[in-house]
Design a protein around this motif. Sequence first.
Motif, PDB file in Angstrom:
ATOM      1  N   ALA A  35      47.880  21.916 -27.878  1.00  0.00           N
ATOM      2  CA  ALA A  35      47.451  23.527 -27.891  1.00  0.00           C
ATOM      3  C   ALA A  35      47.731  24.490 -28.993  1.00  0.00           C
ATOM      4  N   ALA A  36      49.097  24.366 -29.731  1.00  0.00           N
ATOM      5  CA  ALA A  36      49.273  25.192 -30.882  1.00  0.00           C
ATOM      6  C   ALA A  36      48.301  24.764 -31.779  1.00  0.00           C
ATOM      7  N   ARG A  37      47.901  23.535 -32.111  1.00  0.00           N
ATOM      8  CA  ARG A  37      46.907  23.227 -33.030  1.00  0.00           C
ATOM      9  C   ARG A  37      45.559  24.110 -33.024  1.00  0.00           C
ATOM     10  N   ALA A  38      45.066  24.019 -31.554  1.00  0.00           N
ATOM     11  CA  ALA A  38      44.000  24.845 -31.063  1.00  0.00           C
ATOM     12  C   ALA A  38      44.126  26.166 -31.544  1.00  0.00           C
ATOM     13  N   GLY A  39      45.165  26.924 -31.125  1.00  0.00           N
ATOM     14  CA  GLY A  39      45.422  28.191 -31.310  1.00  0.00           C
ATOM     15  C   GLY A  39      45.416  28.588 -32.858  1.00  0.00           C
ATOM     16  N   LEU A  40      46.280  27.773 -33.551  1.00  0.00           N
ATOM     17  CA  LEU A  40      46.208  28.025 -34.995  1.00  0.00           C
ATOM     18  C   LEU A  40      44.807  27.905 -35.804  1.00  0.00           C
ATOM     19  N   ALA A  41      44.026  27.063 -35.032  1.00  0.00           N
ATOM     20  CA  ALA A  41      42.551  27.084 -35.738  1.00  0.00           C
ATOM     21  C   ALA A  41      41.807  28.364 -35.581  1.00  0.00           C
ATOM     22  N   VAL A  42      42.021  29.089 -34.385  1.00  0.00           N
ATOM     23  CA  VAL A  42      41.271  30.324 -34.014  1.00  0.00           C
ATOM     24  C   VAL A  42      41.688  31.090 -34.988  1.00  0.00           C
ATOM     25  N   VAL A  43      42.980  31.452 -35.196  1.00  0.00           N
ATOM     26  CA  VAL A  43      43.644  32.317 -36.029  1.00  0.00           C
ATOM     27  C   VAL A  43      43.038  32.192 -37.442  1.00  0.00           C
ATOM     28  N   GLN A  44      43.007  30.911 -37.947  1.00  0.00           N
ATOM     29  CA  GLN A  44      42.410  30.426 -39.431  1.00  0.00           C
ATOM     30  C   GLN A  44      41.165  31.011 -39.477  1.00  0.00           C
ATOM     31  N   ALA A  45      40.354  30.656 -38.480  1.00  0.00           N
ATOM     32  CA  ALA A  45      38.968  30.631 -38.505  1.00  0.00           C
ATOM     33  C   ALA A  45      38.607  32.312 -38.312  1.00  0.00           C
ATOM     34  N   HIS A  46      39.197  33.042 -37.453  1.00  0.00           N
ATOM     35  CA  HIS A  46      38.799  34.293 -37.095  1.00  0.00           C
ATOM     36  C   HIS A  46      39.621  35.486 -37.469  1.00  0.00           C
ATOM     37  N   CYS A  47      41.011  35.322 -37.997  1.00  0.00           N
ATOM     38  CA  CYS A  47      41.797  36.302 -38.348  1.00  0.00           C
ATOM     39  C   CYS A  47      42.062  36.401 -39.978  1.00  0.00           C
ATOM     40  N   SER A  48      42.011  35.099 -40.468  1.00  0.00           N
ATOM     41  CA  SER A  48      42.835  35.119 -41.677  1.00  0.00           C
ATOM     42  C   SER A  48      41.861  35.778 -42.905  1.00  0.00           C
ATOM     43  N   ALA A  49      40.539  36.228 -42.655  1.00  0.00           N
ATOM     44  CA  ALA A  49      39.732  36.649 -43.409  1.00  0.00           C
ATOM     45  C   ALA A  49      40.367  38.048 -43.838  1.00  0.00           C
ATOM     46  N   CYS A  50      40.898  38.816 -42.875  1.00  0.00           N
ATOM     47  CA  CYS A  50      41.669  39.938 -43.153  1.00  0.00           C
ATOM     48  C   CYS A  50      43.234  39.798 -43.291  1.00  0.00           C
ATOM     49  N   HIS A  51      43.697  38.877 -42.691  1.00  0.00           N
ATOM     50  CA  HIS A  51      45.146  38.816 -42.302  1.00  0.00           C
ATOM     51  C   HIS A  51      45.494  37.577 -43.159  1.00  0.00           C
ATOM     52  N   ARG A  52      45.758  37.530 -44.303  1.00  0.00           N
ATOM     53  CA  ARG A  52      45.869  36.252 -45.385  1.00  0.00           C
ATOM     54  C   ARG A  52      46.987  35.317 -44.682  1.00  0.00           C
ATOM     55  N   GLU A  53      46.528  34.147 -44.905  1.00  0.00           N
ATOM     56  CA  GLU A  53      47.609  33.093 -44.515  1.00  0.00           C
ATOM     57  C   GLU A  53      48.370  32.961 -45.884  1.00  0.00           C
ATOM     58  N   THR A  54      49.778  33.681 -45.758  1.00  0.00           N
ATOM     59  CA  THR A  54      50.625  33.592 -47.074  1.00  0.00           C
ATOM     60  C   THR A  54      51.179  32.287 -47.275  1.00  0.00           C
ATOM     61  N   ALA A  55      51.470  31.672 -46.073  1.00  0.00           N
ATOM     62  CA  ALA A  55      52.295  30.437 -46.153  1.00  0.00           C
ATOM     63  C   ALA A  55      51.831  29.631 -45.047  1.00  0.00           C
ATOM     64  N   PRO A  56      51.929  28.199 -44.951  1.00  0.00           N
ATOM     65  CA  PRO A  56      51.076  27.567 -43.841  1.00  0.00           C
ATOM     66  C   PRO A  56      51.409  28.051 -42.272  1.00  0.00           C
ATOM     67  N   GLY A  57      50.553  28.576 -41.730  1.00  0.00           N
ATOM     68  CA  GLY A  57      50.823  28.897 -40.275  1.00  0.00           C
ATOM     69  C   GLY A  57      51.215  30.471 -40.233  1.00  0.00           C
TER      70      GLY A  57
END
Length: 535
Positions: A35-57
């Motif tokens: 469930a954690a992996r699925a959540g992280l994947a949505v953040v990476q795909a839909h949020c990280s364009a504007c909210h940069r992934e500065t460190a893993p996760g």
Amino acid sequence: MHWRVWSLISGGVAAVAVLLGTVGAAHAAMMPPAAARAGLAVVQAHCSACHRETAPGHFARISEERKSPEGWAMTIFRMENVHGVRLTQKQLRTILRYLSDVQGLAPSETRAGRFALERRPNHPILKLPYNLPVMCGRCHSLARVALTRQPASEWRKLINFHVGQFPFLEYQDGSRDIRWWKIASTQLPAKLAKLFPLHSAAWRQWRNRPRADLAGVWIVHGDMPGRGDYYGTALIRRRSWDRYRARYVLHYANGAAFNGSSDAIIYTGFQWRGTGTLGGKPVHEVYFAAANGSRIRGRWFLAGHSEIGGDWDAARTTGAPKVMAVIPSALEVGTRQRLILVGRGLRGGVDLGPGTKARILVRRPYGLILSVRVNAHAAPGYRTVRVGGVRSRDLLAVYRRVDHLEVEPAFAIARLGGGTLAPVDAQFQAIGYTNVLGAHGRVSAVRLGAMPVTWSVAPFNAEAAKRGDVRFAGTLRQDGLFVPAEGGPDSKRQFSADNTGDLYVVATRRTGKTAVVAKAHLIVTVQRWIKPPIY
Ligand code: HEC
Ligand code: HEC
């Protein structure tokens, strides 16, 4: 604009994702790794364009905040509405689930703001220090503030966002009496970060705690203003790591059925958000489980009418013997009545003190049903309820007279309806009190509970009388529910005004020739078009 939040947050329509797995290191006990992996994947795909992934996760801004599921829903809604994010219903559920668990609040951190999540109507303003009530409590409840945890840098950005999104902020909502921007941008961020910090011991401990399993049989009691007390049992079954299904076998005080069922999601290990039916009506549930899973408390409310609902208190059938509630909570002298002792492990005889005689009619899983006689000379006041070795104080009172009444709430707001918008009703109850002479000649008022009364409305002042508010604003039913009129303009009113009103709500209780009267203030105002999850 109607928020999709309930289909999103609560268990109602969702397909069950079976995600049981071993507990991984990253998110420890709070959620299974899949469930954690699925959540992280949505953040990476839909949020990280504007909210940069500065460190893993770790994502700029997103990872620097903790809040309630409703708080996350509000932010994500704005990301969709204002910043063009597009998510499917399934992705929304996944990310909401993820952020609420990984960046949620510990139970103690939700306490001050629970009233808003439970959508309690007419709740008094939260007591927060400094000038926060004036600075931050004029547009929305302070629960929004008290249910957010972030560092000073993020509090500062939130204040910048307010002025960015509402440039007129300083000129509206009475902000002209203070130097809003100056105070908000200089003094408040550090103060807010101290009161509501991102890192806390409570959260560090809570996030690593295994989730309590809430499955089992529960004893329930509660109060629905306007309808009264109810009691019975709940059977809760676990469907997956975060989902439960409940069946309720409940009764009103007179024994009539008040059954129901619900599907719920548990957020952050303790926050129950359910959707189901009670007494045949669609309801939502906002409950909070105790850390050890021994108690569930909160409020349920009608879907679409959150102002109508009831308190909910559930305890397991197993545990130390105890009386949880006595229904009704007061007995008049010279009467014989049915009395329900809601509780567990209630063995042995029942004793309600001098001048009373209690007979057990039947034993139920939720407690005892008694027949009680109170003789005409029984002393008024609180009674200690004794069942075998169990003693409980302050749950039952005996009275001879109702000396005074209080209308609750003392001040309420109702809103006009009309068109596609349902009105916001206002539910009143008349609470009776009897005066009891104490040990040192001191008179104290003993609360007896809700009393049947006659309800009426009156103009609050001369202006309201002149406008005819009583005729236009709505109707007060004899169960204490004020139902507002439809919104205007109304050609029958002067200047075709709206059907707003400024009223007294009056409760009258007559016994023989004497009458006890109490009043509350009701403002009937215009519609509220936006209904955010945290008001
Ligand atoms: C197109 C750019 C964009 C995308 C994509 C985006 N955001 Fe934002 N986000 C912003 C901007 C701009 C702000 C600051 C203004 C504001 O708060 O509305 C912001 C602010 C935030 C904040 C801090 C303010 C608050 O209210 O808590 C959070 C948290 C946040 N976004 C979460 C998310 C999440 C989660 C996603 C993915 C579902 C997301 N954002 C996707 C642009 C974006
Ligand atoms: C002029 C009215 C106004 C005042 C004053 C105000 N707020 Fe707000 N606040 C809003 C509105 C409107 C929103 C909803 C924004 C949205 O989601 O579109 C909001 C949202 C929020 C949120 C939720 C953010 C989110 O992600 O949805 C928080 C937290 C908050 N305010 C805190 C504060 C604090 C702290 C102060 C005082 C410094 C404050 N507010 C003063 C109008 C106000």
